[in-house]
Design a protein around this motif. Sequence first.
Motif, PDB file in Angstrom:
ATOM      1  N   GLU A 109       0.820  -1.210   0.000  1.00 61.27           N
ATOM      2  CA  GLU A 109       0.000   0.000   0.000  1.00 61.27           C
ATOM      3  C   GLU A 109       0.856   1.263   0.000  1.00 61.27           C
ATOM      4  O   GLU A 109       0.410   2.342  -0.410  1.00 61.27           O
ATOM      5  CB  GLU A 109      -0.930   0.000   1.215  1.00 61.27           C
ATOM      6  N   ASP A 110       2.121   1.130   0.451  1.00 62.74           N
ATOM      7  CA  ASP A 110       3.013   2.296   0.481  1.00 62.74           C
ATOM      8  C   ASP A 110       3.528   2.668  -0.903  1.00 62.74           C
ATOM      9  O   ASP A 110       4.246   3.666  -1.051  1.00 62.74           O
ATOM     10  CB  ASP A 110       4.203   2.022   1.407  1.00 62.74           C
ATOM     11  N   CYS A 111       3.206   1.868  -1.907  1.00 67.42           N
ATOM     12  CA  CYS A 111       3.656   2.165  -3.272  1.00 67.42           C
ATOM     13  C   CYS A 111       2.703   3.094  -4.021  1.00 67.42           C
ATOM     14  O   CYS A 111       3.125   3.815  -4.927  1.00 67.42           O
ATOM     15  CB  CYS A 111       3.818   0.864  -4.065  1.00 67.42           C
ATOM     16  N   PHE A 112       1.417   3.061  -3.651  1.00 63.87           N
ATOM     17  CA  PHE A 112       0.414   3.806  -4.424  1.00 63.87           C
ATOM     18  C   PHE A 112      -0.389   4.816  -3.605  1.00 63.87           C
ATOM     19  O   PHE A 112      -0.994   5.710  -4.175  1.00 63.87           O
ATOM     20  CB  PHE A 112      -0.579   2.828  -5.072  1.00 63.87           C
ATOM     21  N   VAL A 154      -4.458  -5.231  -5.599  1.00 63.09           N
ATOM     22  CA  VAL A 154      -5.914  -5.149  -5.478  1.00 63.09           C
ATOM     23  C   VAL A 154      -6.528  -6.535  -5.320  1.00 63.09           C
ATOM     24  O   VAL A 154      -7.434  -6.743  -4.516  1.00 63.09           O
ATOM     25  CB  VAL A 154      -6.511  -4.422  -6.703  1.00 63.09           C
ATOM     26  N   SER A 155      -5.998  -7.512  -6.069  1.00 63.46           N
ATOM     27  CA  SER A 155      -6.561  -8.863  -6.021  1.00 63.46           C
ATOM     28  C   SER A 155      -6.347  -9.533  -4.676  1.00 63.46           C
ATOM     29  O   SER A 155      -7.068 -10.473  -4.328  1.00 63.46           O
ATOM     30  CB  SER A 155      -5.948  -9.725  -7.133  1.00 63.46           C
ATOM     31  N   GLU A 165      -8.703   5.054  -4.598  1.00 62.23           N
ATOM     32  CA  GLU A 165      -8.025   5.529  -5.807  1.00 62.23           C
ATOM     33  C   GLU A 165      -6.558   5.816  -5.493  1.00 62.23           C
ATOM     34  O   GLU A 165      -6.249   6.493  -4.512  1.00 62.23           O
ATOM     35  CB  GLU A 165      -8.697   6.803  -6.308  1.00 62.23           C
ATOM     36  N   PRO A 166      -5.630   5.289  -6.287  1.00 63.35           N
ATOM     37  CA  PRO A 166      -4.199   5.551  -6.042  1.00 63.35           C
ATOM     38  C   PRO A 166      -3.908   7.045  -6.062  1.00 63.35           C
ATOM     39  O   PRO A 166      -4.481   7.803  -6.836  1.00 63.35           O
ATOM     40  CB  PRO A 166      -3.517   4.828  -7.209  1.00 63.35           C
ATOM     41  N   GLY A 241     -12.740   1.201 -11.826  1.00 65.91           N
ATOM     42  CA  GLY A 241     -12.528   2.459 -11.129  1.00 65.91           C
ATOM     43  C   GLY A 241     -11.277   3.196 -11.554  1.00 65.91           C
ATOM     44  O   GLY A 241     -11.044   4.328 -11.110  1.00 65.91           O
ATOM     45  N   ILE A 242     -10.464   2.578 -12.414  1.00 64.98           N
ATOM     46  CA  ILE A 242      -9.239   3.212 -12.894  1.00 64.98           C
ATOM     47  C   ILE A 242      -9.394   3.524 -14.379  1.00 64.98           C
ATOM     48  O   ILE A 242      -9.738   2.657 -15.174  1.00 64.98           O
ATOM     49  CB  ILE A 242      -8.016   2.298 -12.688  1.00 64.98           C
TER      50      ILE A 242
END
Length: 281
Positions: A109-112, A154-155, A165-166, A241-242
């Motif tokens: 999660e720290d990547c996006f 996400v998966s 949303e990123p 959503g992207i």
Amino acid sequence: MEAKPSLTMGFLSLVTANRSMFNLHLGLPGIIPDLLHSVSQPGILMSEGLPQVLSRQLWREQFRGLINAKRKEAMVDVSAWRKIETAIASLSVHGTVAASQHSLLGGAEDCFWKQSVLPYTKNRIGRISDIFTDVPVTFHLTIQGQFDYLYEVVSRMPEGKGFPEPRITPSWAQLVRRIRTAAPRSRIVVWDFEHPEKVTLAFLISLLDTTDDKIIDALEKYLLNIPQPSKTLLSNHKITGISQSWIDKLDFQYERDLAEISCMENVSLILPENVPEEFHR
């Protein structure tokens, strides 16, 4: 392993060049997290004089606390520094040590979804550099295309959990620069894991720093009998959503990152197409 000796030895010389006492796989978080530990078992590496793998327990007890600690806490923790000096001295007697801490720089999660990509990178890599002042260290960074990586993240989210949303488009080239700045004396090897079936064996060979045919054959046989690391296969190349424009931006960023990394000094980039077929699985 059927191969032309010159080709095999030439590639082995490449991936084991500039040998270090300590080879550390540090992510991206979630890419092949258990691979190194899974091969450190009877029949592959359990023999005197063979490459050693740093156990999760030893890392947790001796290394993790000091590496993750805030600067002020680390500076005054004399006991932790003494313990880690003892551990390194003990390890160095046996030659090359391979370690894998895929979440050392943070979580996926720290990547996006943070203000910057893996924001703990500078402090943690800098601390490792301080710890291993007198010991050569090579960092092994495993990367994947930003879109494919986001899809895998996400998966793995719990069912029913909303997908935020990123906030940023991560740059792996920028991440490599930050690692190099925090540890300027260390070598960095970046592994393109877009096609894991082509690079996994070579990655293990390099991490274990071995050219021993028996070990390589044992690794190859083992890898043939375990599920391959996943490669995202999407028929519509979309994430709900992207927007398509943002997806295109992610794909472009990866190509740009690979081009930039390939030109960096003291950084080796291993692409799937550069790995000889005899190392594919």
